[in-house]
Scaffold this motif. Structure first.
Motif: not given
Length: 64
Positions: A22-46
């Motif tokens: 989905n993110n690569l397709n949006n980049l190809k369409l010229g849109k910005k994307i939001l990448i999740p930030i991971y917390d490897y201590k809690s093993h979850t996305r912030t």
């Protein structure tokens, strides 16, 4: 030990391929994307995200 702590982050099953596609397709369409930030201590996305804007070249880095 939590189930999340048992996750093998080197295994392809740990990758959110739907989000990547989905993110690569949006980049190809010229849109910005939001990448999740991971917390490897809690093993979850912030709650935070890293914003990526369209570029002429896209480099995907990682094990796979």
């Amino acid at each position: 030990m939590l189930d999340r702590e048992k996750t093998n982050f080197d295994h392809p099953d740990s990758i959110d391929f739907e989000l990547i596609i989905n993110n690569l397709n949006n980049l190809k369409l010229g849109k910005k994307i939001l990448i999740p930030i991971y917390d490897y201590k809690s093993h979850t996305r912030t709650k935070g995200y890293k914003e990526i804007k369209k570029k002429n070249i896209i480099i995907i880095e990682g094990l796979f």
